[in-house]
Write a protein that holds these residues in place. Structure first.
Motif, PDB file in Angstrom:
ATOM      1  N   PHE A 111      -5.307  42.034 -57.216  1.00 43.14           N
ATOM      2  CA  PHE A 111      -4.561  43.294 -57.302  1.00 43.14           C
ATOM      3  C   PHE A 111      -3.160  43.192 -56.722  1.00 43.14           C
ATOM      4  O   PHE A 111      -2.184  43.572 -57.333  1.00 43.14           O
ATOM      5  CB  PHE A 111      -5.363  44.382 -56.583  1.00 43.14           C
ATOM      6  CG  PHE A 111      -4.815  45.749 -56.765  1.00 43.14           C
ATOM      7  CD1 PHE A 111      -4.124  46.372 -55.743  1.00 43.14           C
ATOM      8  CD2 PHE A 111      -4.985  46.410 -57.957  1.00 43.14           C
ATOM      9  CE1 PHE A 111      -3.616  47.634 -55.910  1.00 43.14           C
ATOM     10  CE2 PHE A 111      -4.475  47.678 -58.136  1.00 43.14           C
ATOM     11  CZ  PHE A 111      -3.790  48.295 -57.110  1.00 43.14           C
TER      12      PHE A 111
ATOM     13  N   PHE B  59       0.464  44.685 -59.838  1.00 40.66           N
ATOM     14  CA  PHE B  59      -0.067  45.415 -60.989  1.00 40.66           C
ATOM     15  C   PHE B  59       0.717  46.699 -61.294  1.00 40.66           C
ATOM     16  O   PHE B  59       0.828  47.122 -62.436  1.00 40.66           O
ATOM     17  CB  PHE B  59      -1.540  45.734 -60.715  1.00 40.66           C
ATOM     18  CG  PHE B  59      -2.297  46.281 -61.869  1.00 40.66           C
ATOM     19  CD1 PHE B  59      -2.186  45.717 -63.133  1.00 40.66           C
ATOM     20  CD2 PHE B  59      -3.155  47.354 -61.707  1.00 40.66           C
ATOM     21  CE1 PHE B  59      -2.902  46.213 -64.205  1.00 40.66           C
ATOM     22  CE2 PHE B  59      -3.882  47.858 -62.771  1.00 40.66           C
ATOM     23  CZ  PHE B  59      -3.749  47.288 -64.023  1.00 40.66           C
ATOM     24  N   TRP B  60       1.293  47.346 -60.266  1.00 37.23           N
ATOM     25  CA  TRP B  60       2.012  48.594 -60.486  1.00 37.23           C
ATOM     26  C   TRP B  60       3.165  48.417 -61.466  1.00 37.23           C
ATOM     27  O   TRP B  60       3.554  49.348 -62.149  1.00 37.23           O
ATOM     28  CB  TRP B  60       2.512  49.176 -59.155  1.00 37.23           C
ATOM     29  CG  TRP B  60       3.468  48.277 -58.422  1.00 37.23           C
ATOM     30  CD1 TRP B  60       3.156  47.295 -57.543  1.00 37.23           C
ATOM     31  CD2 TRP B  60       4.896  48.258 -58.542  1.00 37.23           C
ATOM     32  NE1 TRP B  60       4.284  46.660 -57.104  1.00 37.23           N
ATOM     33  CE2 TRP B  60       5.362  47.224 -57.682  1.00 37.23           C
ATOM     34  CE3 TRP B  60       5.816  49.007 -59.272  1.00 37.23           C
ATOM     35  CZ2 TRP B  60       6.723  46.937 -57.561  1.00 37.23           C
ATOM     36  CZ3 TRP B  60       7.168  48.717 -59.142  1.00 37.23           C
ATOM     37  CH2 TRP B  60       7.607  47.695 -58.290  1.00 37.23           C
TER      38      TRP B  60
ATOM     39  N   ALA C 189       3.212  47.107 -64.210  1.00 33.80           N
ATOM     40  CA  ALA C 189       2.777  47.356 -65.597  1.00 33.80           C
ATOM     41  C   ALA C 189       2.931  48.823 -65.971  1.00 33.80           C
ATOM     42  O   ALA C 189       2.926  49.164 -67.146  1.00 33.80           O
ATOM     43  CB  ALA C 189       1.329  46.920 -65.773  1.00 33.80           C
TER      44      ALA C 189
END
Lengths: 185, 114
Positions: A117, A122-123, A125
Protein backbone atom coordinates in the motif's frame (compact mmCIF):
# COMPACT_ATOMS: atom_id res chain seq x y z
CA UNK A 1 -25.96 -11.05 -5.64
CA UNK A 2 -27.39 -7.61 -6.39
CA UNK A 3 -28.28 -6.73 -9.94
CA UNK A 4 -29.57 -3.36 -8.77
CA UNK A 5 -27.89 -1.33 -6.06
CA UNK A 6 -30.52 -0.53 -3.47
CA UNK A 7 -31.26 3.17 -3.17
CA UNK A 8 -32.89 2.81 0.22
CA UNK A 9 -33.42 0.25 2.93
CA UNK A 10 -36.67 -1.20 4.23
CA UNK A 11 -38.15 0.66 7.21
CA UNK A 12 -36.54 -0.38 10.49
CA UNK A 13 -37.80 0.07 14.02
CA UNK A 14 -34.43 -0.01 15.78
CA UNK A 15 -30.92 1.32 15.32
CA UNK A 16 -29.58 -2.21 15.75
CA UNK A 17 -31.54 -3.33 12.68
CA UNK A 18 -30.10 -0.37 10.75
CA UNK A 19 -26.57 -1.41 11.69
CA UNK A 20 -27.24 -5.03 10.74
CA UNK A 21 -28.59 -3.97 7.33
CA UNK A 22 -25.64 -1.66 6.63
CA UNK A 23 -23.25 -4.42 7.65
CA UNK A 24 -25.04 -6.88 5.38
CA UNK A 25 -24.81 -4.49 2.39
CA UNK A 26 -21.14 -3.92 3.11
CA UNK A 27 -20.51 -7.69 3.15
CA UNK A 28 -22.46 -8.22 -0.08
CA UNK A 29 -20.30 -5.65 -1.86
CA UNK A 30 -17.11 -7.26 -0.57
CA UNK A 31 -18.35 -10.65 -1.86
CA UNK A 32 -19.12 -9.17 -5.28
CA UNK A 33 -15.71 -7.48 -5.61
CA UNK A 34 -13.96 -10.65 -4.47
CA UNK A 35 -15.81 -12.61 -7.13
CA UNK A 36 -14.34 -10.34 -9.81
CA UNK A 37 -10.91 -10.74 -8.23
CA UNK A 38 -11.27 -14.49 -8.56
CA UNK A 39 -12.30 -13.99 -12.19
CA UNK A 40 -9.09 -12.02 -12.84
CA UNK A 41 -10.79 -8.68 -13.57
CA UNK A 42 -9.66 -7.12 -10.28
CA UNK A 43 -6.00 -7.57 -9.35
CA UNK A 44 -6.48 -6.57 -5.73
CA UNK A 45 -8.40 -4.15 -3.52
CA UNK A 46 -8.34 -2.56 -0.09
CA UNK A 47 -11.28 -1.77 2.17
CA UNK A 48 -11.34 1.45 4.12
CA UNK A 49 -12.85 1.31 7.61
CA UNK A 50 -16.63 1.75 7.79
CA UNK A 51 -16.97 5.10 9.55
CA UNK A 52 -19.90 6.72 11.30
CA UNK A 53 -20.16 10.49 11.06
CA UNK A 54 -23.37 11.94 12.48
CA UNK A 55 -26.27 10.16 10.80
CA UNK A 56 -24.08 8.74 8.05
CA UNK A 57 -22.08 5.57 7.65
CA UNK A 58 -19.29 6.18 5.14
CA UNK A 59 -17.32 3.55 3.32
CA UNK A 60 -14.83 3.27 0.49
CA UNK A 61 -13.19 0.49 -1.49
CA UNK A 62 -10.33 1.02 -3.90
CA UNK A 63 -8.57 -1.42 -6.09
CA UNK A 64 -6.51 -2.18 -9.14
CA UNK A 65 -8.00 -3.63 -12.29
CA UNK A 66 -6.21 -5.83 -14.80
CA UNK A 67 -4.03 -3.58 -16.95
CA UNK A 68 -3.23 -1.15 -14.14
CA UNK A 69 -6.37 0.97 -14.10
CA UNK A 70 -8.05 1.63 -10.78
CA UNK A 71 -11.49 1.81 -9.25
CA UNK A 72 -12.98 3.63 -6.31
CA UNK A 73 -16.37 2.81 -4.83
CA UNK A 74 -17.67 5.28 -2.28
CA UNK A 75 -20.86 4.48 -0.41
CA UNK A 76 -22.76 6.70 1.99
CA UNK A 77 -25.55 5.22 4.13
CA UNK A 78 -27.64 8.11 5.44
CA UNK A 79 -29.85 7.14 8.36
CA UNK A 80 -33.10 9.12 8.52
CA UNK A 81 -35.53 8.96 11.42
CA UNK A 82 -39.24 9.14 10.70
CA UNK A 83 -41.23 9.15 13.93
CA UNK A 84 -40.09 5.97 15.67
CA UNK A 85 -38.75 4.34 12.51
CA UNK A 86 -35.58 4.53 10.47
CA UNK A 87 -34.90 4.53 6.75
CA UNK A 88 -31.43 4.37 5.22
CA UNK A 89 -30.79 6.25 1.97
CA UNK A 90 -27.86 4.88 0.01
CA UNK A 91 -25.71 7.07 -2.20
CA UNK A 92 -22.94 5.52 -4.22
CA UNK A 93 -20.33 6.55 -6.73
CA UNK A 94 -18.09 4.18 -8.66
CA UNK A 95 -15.23 5.60 -10.69
CA UNK A 96 -13.06 3.70 -13.15
CA UNK A 97 -9.83 5.64 -13.38
CA UNK A 98 -6.79 5.61 -15.61
CA UNK A 99 -3.72 6.69 -13.66
CA UNK A 100 -0.70 8.40 -15.16
CA UNK A 101 1.25 5.85 -17.23
CA UNK A 102 4.07 5.58 -14.66
CA UNK A 103 1.63 4.85 -11.83
CA UNK A 104 -0.32 2.50 -14.06
CA UNK A 105 2.81 0.57 -14.91
CA UNK A 106 3.62 0.15 -11.22
CA UNK A 107 0.09 -0.99 -10.47
CA UNK A 108 0.17 -3.77 -13.05
CA UNK A 109 2.75 -5.57 -10.92
CA UNK A 110 0.83 -5.26 -7.64
CA UNK A 111 0.37 -8.58 -5.87
CA UNK A 112 -1.08 -7.58 -2.52
CA UNK A 113 -2.27 -4.02 -2.05
CA UNK A 114 -2.38 -4.29 1.73
CA UNK A 115 1.32 -5.04 2.00
CA UNK A 116 2.39 -2.82 -0.90
CA UNK A 117 0.00 0.00 0.00
CA UNK A 118 2.60 2.54 1.02
CA UNK A 119 5.39 1.70 -1.40
CA UNK A 120 3.12 1.90 -4.43
CA UNK A 121 1.89 5.40 -3.52
CA UNK A 122 -1.57 4.15 -4.31
CA UNK A 123 -3.25 7.54 -3.74
CA UNK A 124 -1.60 8.81 -6.92
CA UNK A 125 -3.97 6.62 -8.92
CA UNK A 126 -6.87 8.75 -7.69
CA UNK A 127 -5.43 12.23 -8.05
CA UNK A 128 -6.02 14.36 -11.11
CA UNK A 129 -3.04 16.44 -9.99
CA UNK A 130 -0.93 13.30 -10.48
CA UNK A 131 -2.30 12.81 -13.98
CA UNK A 132 -5.10 10.36 -13.32
CA UNK A 133 -8.28 10.55 -15.40
CA UNK A 134 -11.78 9.24 -14.73
CA UNK A 135 -12.75 6.99 -17.64
CA UNK A 136 -16.27 6.22 -16.50
CA UNK A 137 -18.16 7.20 -13.40
CA UNK A 138 -21.44 5.76 -12.26
CA UNK A 139 -23.46 7.23 -9.41
CA UNK A 140 -26.97 7.46 -8.10
CA UNK A 141 -26.90 11.12 -7.03
CA UNK A 142 -30.37 12.36 -7.99
CA UNK A 143 -29.19 15.27 -10.15
CA UNK A 144 -29.87 13.93 -13.64
CA UNK A 145 -33.64 13.24 -13.71
CA UNK A 146 -33.54 13.03 -17.52
CA UNK A 147 -30.89 10.27 -17.65
CA UNK A 148 -33.42 7.52 -18.37
CA UNK A 149 -32.31 5.33 -15.50
CA UNK A 150 -32.85 7.79 -12.67
CA UNK A 151 -31.25 8.04 -10.18
CA UNK A 152 -28.47 5.88 -11.70
CA UNK A 153 -26.40 7.37 -14.49
CA UNK A 154 -22.90 7.23 -15.85
CA UNK A 155 -20.46 9.73 -17.24
CA UNK A 156 -17.64 9.17 -19.67
CA UNK A 157 -14.42 10.98 -18.59
CA UNK A 158 -13.59 14.64 -18.83
CA UNK A 159 -15.65 17.56 -17.70
CA UNK A 160 -19.23 18.56 -18.43
CA UNK A 161 -20.09 15.33 -20.18
CA UNK A 162 -23.84 14.74 -20.19
CA UNK A 163 -25.05 11.83 -18.16
CA UNK A 164 -26.06 8.87 -20.26
CA UNK A 165 -28.56 6.19 -19.28
CA UNK A 166 -26.89 3.51 -17.25
CA UNK A 167 -27.70 -0.14 -17.64
CA UNK A 168 -25.21 -0.82 -14.89
CA UNK A 169 -26.85 -0.25 -11.56
CA UNK A 170 -24.86 -2.50 -9.27
CA UNK A 171 -21.30 -3.39 -8.39
CA UNK A 172 -21.70 -6.50 -10.56
CA UNK A 173 -22.91 -4.35 -13.45
CA UNK A 174 -19.97 -1.93 -13.17
CA UNK A 175 -17.42 -4.73 -13.20
CA UNK A 176 -19.19 -6.56 -16.02
CA UNK A 177 -18.97 -3.34 -18.06
CA UNK A 178 -15.26 -3.06 -17.28
CA UNK A 179 -14.68 -6.75 -18.00
CA UNK A 180 -16.38 -6.39 -21.38
CA UNK A 181 -14.12 -3.48 -22.29
CA UNK A 182 -10.97 -5.16 -21.02
CA UNK A 183 -11.85 -8.07 -23.27
CA UNK A 184 -11.70 -5.74 -26.25
CA UNK A 185 -8.23 -4.47 -25.44
CA UNK B 1 -20.95 -20.62 -15.41
CA UNK B 2 -24.34 -19.42 -14.29
CA UNK B 3 -26.22 -16.86 -16.35
CA UNK B 4 -28.51 -14.68 -14.30
CA UNK B 5 -29.55 -12.06 -16.77
CA UNK B 6 -29.05 -11.77 -20.47
CA UNK B 7 -29.33 -8.56 -22.41
CA UNK B 8 -28.23 -7.57 -25.88
CA UNK B 9 -24.46 -7.31 -26.06
CA UNK B 10 -22.46 -4.12 -26.46
CA UNK B 11 -23.55 -1.76 -29.19
CA UNK B 12 -20.54 0.40 -29.98
CA UNK B 13 -21.29 3.90 -31.17
CA UNK B 14 -17.72 5.14 -31.22
CA UNK B 15 -15.03 5.51 -28.64
CA UNK B 16 -15.13 8.52 -26.38
CA UNK B 17 -12.62 11.30 -27.17
CA UNK B 18 -10.92 10.66 -23.85
CA UNK B 19 -10.00 7.12 -24.85
CA UNK B 20 -6.92 7.53 -27.10
CA UNK B 21 -4.85 8.67 -24.13
CA UNK B 22 -5.47 5.33 -22.48
CA UNK B 23 -3.60 2.75 -24.51
CA UNK B 24 -4.68 -0.84 -24.39
CA UNK B 25 -8.30 -0.33 -23.38
CA UNK B 26 -11.20 0.80 -25.49
CA UNK B 27 -14.18 2.34 -23.75
CA UNK B 28 -17.30 2.50 -25.84
CA UNK B 29 -20.70 3.93 -25.20
CA UNK B 30 -23.18 1.14 -24.77
CA UNK B 31 -26.89 0.82 -24.76
CA UNK B 32 -26.93 -2.58 -23.07
CA UNK B 33 -24.51 -4.90 -21.46
CA UNK B 34 -24.69 -8.60 -20.87
CA UNK B 35 -24.70 -9.41 -17.19
CA UNK B 36 -23.08 -12.80 -16.79
CA UNK B 37 -22.56 -13.95 -13.25
CA UNK B 38 -19.65 -16.30 -13.19
CA UNK B 39 -16.69 -17.19 -11.06
CA UNK B 40 -16.54 -18.50 -7.55
CA UNK B 41 -18.28 -16.44 -4.92
CA UNK B 42 -16.81 -16.34 -1.43
CA UNK B 43 -18.63 -18.08 1.39
CA UNK B 44 -19.82 -16.01 4.41
CA UNK B 45 -16.81 -17.31 6.36
CA UNK B 46 -14.48 -16.22 3.57
CA UNK B 47 -16.11 -12.78 3.54
CA UNK B 48 -15.43 -12.48 7.28
CA UNK B 49 -11.78 -13.24 6.65
CA UNK B 50 -11.59 -10.86 3.67
CA UNK B 51 -13.07 -8.01 5.70
CA UNK B 52 -10.54 -8.67 8.44
CA UNK B 53 -7.54 -9.02 6.10
CA UNK B 54 -8.32 -6.29 3.61
CA UNK B 55 -9.51 -3.48 5.87
CA UNK B 56 -6.87 -0.82 6.33
CA UNK B 57 -5.97 0.41 9.79
CA UNK B 58 -7.23 3.87 10.73
CA UNK B 59 -3.64 5.13 10.50
CA UNK B 60 -3.07 3.79 6.97
CA UNK B 61 -6.46 5.04 5.82
CA UNK B 62 -5.79 8.50 7.21
CA UNK B 63 -2.34 8.57 5.62
CA UNK B 64 -3.91 7.78 2.23
CA UNK B 65 -6.53 10.52 2.57
CA UNK B 66 -4.08 13.11 3.89
CA UNK B 67 -2.00 12.75 0.72
CA UNK B 68 -5.09 12.85 -1.49
CA UNK B 69 -6.68 15.79 0.35
CA UNK B 70 -3.48 17.79 0.05
CA UNK B 71 -3.90 17.53 -3.73
CA UNK B 72 -7.59 18.42 -3.47
CA UNK B 73 -6.81 21.56 -1.45
CA UNK B 74 -4.19 22.57 -3.98
CA UNK B 75 -6.51 21.96 -6.94
CA UNK B 76 -9.74 23.44 -5.57
CA UNK B 77 -8.69 25.62 -2.61
CA UNK B 78 -10.90 23.87 -0.07
CA UNK B 79 -11.29 20.70 1.93
CA UNK B 80 -14.93 21.40 2.83
CA UNK B 81 -17.20 18.68 1.33
CA UNK B 82 -20.19 21.05 1.09
CA UNK B 83 -18.18 23.66 -0.76
CA UNK B 84 -16.84 21.00 -3.10
CA UNK B 85 -20.36 19.67 -3.71
CA UNK B 86 -21.47 23.19 -4.62
CA UNK B 87 -18.60 23.44 -7.10
CA UNK B 88 -19.44 19.96 -8.42
CA UNK B 89 -23.05 20.96 -9.10
CA UNK B 90 -21.89 24.05 -10.96
CA UNK B 91 -19.24 22.40 -13.09
CA UNK B 92 -20.18 18.71 -13.39
CA UNK B 93 -16.49 17.96 -12.97
CA UNK B 94 -16.38 14.24 -12.19
CA UNK B 95 -13.36 14.58 -9.94
CA UNK B 96 -15.27 17.04 -7.78
CA UNK B 97 -18.09 14.53 -7.36
CA UNK B 98 -15.55 11.85 -6.53
CA UNK B 99 -13.75 14.04 -4.02
CA UNK B 100 -16.88 15.04 -2.08
CA UNK B 101 -16.95 11.51 -0.71
CA UNK B 102 -13.16 11.58 -0.21
CA UNK B 103 -13.47 14.67 1.96
CA UNK B 104 -16.33 13.18 3.98
CA UNK B 105 -14.20 10.09 4.59
CA UNK B 106 -11.20 12.23 5.50
CA UNK B 107 -13.06 14.32 8.07
CA UNK B 108 -14.72 11.23 9.56
CA UNK B 109 -11.33 9.52 9.82
CA UNK B 110 -9.77 12.55 11.48
CA UNK B 111 -12.62 12.71 13.98
CA UNK B 112 -12.32 8.97 14.69
CA UNK B 113 -8.56 9.07 15.13
CA UNK B 114 -8.66 11.87 17.74
Amino acid sequence: MNLVFEVHSPVFSSKDDVKKWVNQKFREIVAEIEMFKRMGVVIDYVLFPLLQNGNKFLWNVRGVIKGGTGFSLGVSFEVNKFGENYLVLVKMGFSWVSPHSKTRQRLTSVKNLNTEFRSKKFWRAFSEKEGSRILVRWDNYPHHPDSGSWPFHKHFGGQKVPASPSQEQSVVGFFEFIKAHLGKS
Amino acid sequence: MKKKKRKPTIVPVGAHPSVPAMPGTVVQRTTHIEITISGPQPSPEEVDKLVKDKTLSLGDALEFYEALVEDIREMYGTDDPEELMRLAMESEDLWLEEHVHDLEMYHALKQRSH
